[in-house]
Design a protein around this motif. Structure first.
Motif, mmCIF file in Angstrom:
data_model
loop_
_atom_site.group_PDB
_atom_site.id
_atom_site.type_symbol
_atom_site.label_atom_id
_atom_site.label_comp_id
_atom_site.label_asym_id
_atom_site.label_seq_id
_atom_site.Cartn_x
_atom_site.Cartn_y
_atom_site.Cartn_z
ATOM 1 N N THR A 119 28.367 37.222 104.399
ATOM 2 C CA THR A 119 28.436 36.186 105.429
ATOM 3 C C THR A 119 27.973 34.825 104.934
ATOM 4 O O THR A 119 28.294 33.820 105.536
ATOM 5 N N ARG A 120 27.231 34.790 103.825
ATOM 6 C CA ARG A 120 26.726 33.496 103.372
ATOM 7 C C ARG A 120 27.099 33.166 101.923
ATOM 8 O O ARG A 120 26.777 32.104 101.435
ATOM 9 N N THR A 121 27.785 34.063 101.239
ATOM 10 C CA THR A 121 28.107 33.855 99.826
ATOM 11 C C THR A 121 29.619 33.742 99.633
ATOM 12 O O THR A 121 30.353 34.634 100.057
ATOM 13 N N PRO A 151 19.963 36.638 100.541
ATOM 14 C CA PRO A 151 21.129 37.290 101.141
ATOM 15 C C PRO A 151 20.841 37.826 102.544
ATOM 16 O O PRO A 151 20.696 39.025 102.760
ATOM 17 N N SER A 152 20.772 36.917 103.502
ATOM 18 C CA SER A 152 20.431 37.308 104.867
ATOM 19 C C SER A 152 21.553 38.106 105.520
ATOM 20 O O SER A 152 22.732 37.934 105.202
ATOM 21 N N CYS A 153 21.163 38.984 106.441
ATOM 22 C CA CYS A 153 22.114 39.876 107.093
ATOM 23 C C CYS A 153 21.579 40.321 108.440
ATOM 24 O O CYS A 153 20.390 40.200 108.728
ATOM 25 N N SER A 154 22.491 40.863 109.237
ATOM 26 C CA SER A 154 22.089 41.483 110.495
ATOM 27 C C SER A 154 22.636 42.905 110.603
ATOM 28 O O SER A 154 22.319 43.620 111.540
ATOM 29 N N ALA A 155 23.489 43.302 109.617
ATOM 30 C CA ALA A 155 24.056 44.655 109.602
ATOM 31 C C ALA A 155 24.394 45.049 108.169
ATOM 32 O O ALA A 155 24.686 44.193 107.332
ATOM 33 N N ASP A 156 24.381 46.352 107.898
ATOM 34 C CA ASP A 156 24.699 46.861 106.555
ATOM 35 C C ASP A 156 26.086 46.415 106.085
ATOM 36 O O ASP A 156 26.291 46.166 104.896
ATOM 37 N N ALA A 157 27.047 46.297 106.991
ATOM 38 C CA ALA A 157 28.418 45.925 106.626
ATOM 39 C C ALA A 157 28.496 44.542 105.979
ATOM 40 O O ALA A 157 29.462 44.243 105.270
ATOM 41 N N ALA A 188 15.269 44.548 107.002
ATOM 42 C CA ALA A 188 14.442 43.426 107.465
ATOM 43 C C ALA A 188 15.196 42.102 107.346
ATOM 44 O O ALA A 188 14.631 41.082 106.964
ATOM 45 N N GLY A 189 16.504 42.130 107.627
ATOM 46 C CA GLY A 189 17.300 40.916 107.622
ATOM 47 C C GLY A 189 17.718 40.401 106.261
ATOM 48 O O GLY A 189 18.222 39.295 106.137
#
Length: 144
Positions: A86-88, A56-62, A129-130
């Motif tokens: 964003t990816r699911t 579950p990659s991310c760049s922000a908590d939202a 950490a992304g």
């Protein structure tokens, strides 16, 4: 008299059951890829959920959300899973979660499984950490 004996033996019995051990509301951040221990007896729904979430990659908590998993005998979910919005594909993920909840509810009914009836609040998810992870600081067990 039977109630007293049960109350005295319940902690010992619960410790021996993986469902109770998994559902005792223990704190701690669990990476999104850590399996729920009781899933091995349920078929392929939980592995399908985990495969759909992937990393579950991310760049922000939202971008991070939580998904309630399974069903405890006293009610409420057995666990939570962090995922990235964003990816699911959320509609597919929630549909699989509904199937898994029904499977666990049926399995609990068939087995006569009991639990300690403690509720684990939804922990929320944060981007660390992304990768989306459960926010251990926000959750904790609450007695019912």
């Amino acid at each position: 008299m039977h109630k007293i004996a049960f109350l005295l033996l319940a902690p010992l019995l619960c410790g021996a059951l993986s469902a109770c051990a998994a559902a005792d509301g223990g704190a701690g951040t669990r990476p999104a890829a850590t399996p729920v221990p009781i899933a091995a007896q349920d078929g392929d729904t939980l592995p399908r959920i985990r495969a759909l979430v992937g990393v579950p990659s991310c760049s922000a908590d939202a971008q991070c959300k939580t998904l309630a998993l399974g069903a405890r005998p006293c009610g409420g979910p057995e666990d939570y899973l962090a995922y990235s919005s964003t990816r699911t594909p959320e509609a597919e993920l929630r549909a699989l979660a509904d199937v898994y909840r029904a499977e666990r509810h049926a399995a609990n009914s068939r087995s006569g499984m009991m639990s300690n009836c403690r509720v684990r609040l939804e922990p929320g998810a944060v981007c660390r950490a992304g990768v989306c992870t459960l926010d251990a600081a926000a959750s904790g067990p609450v007695a019912r």
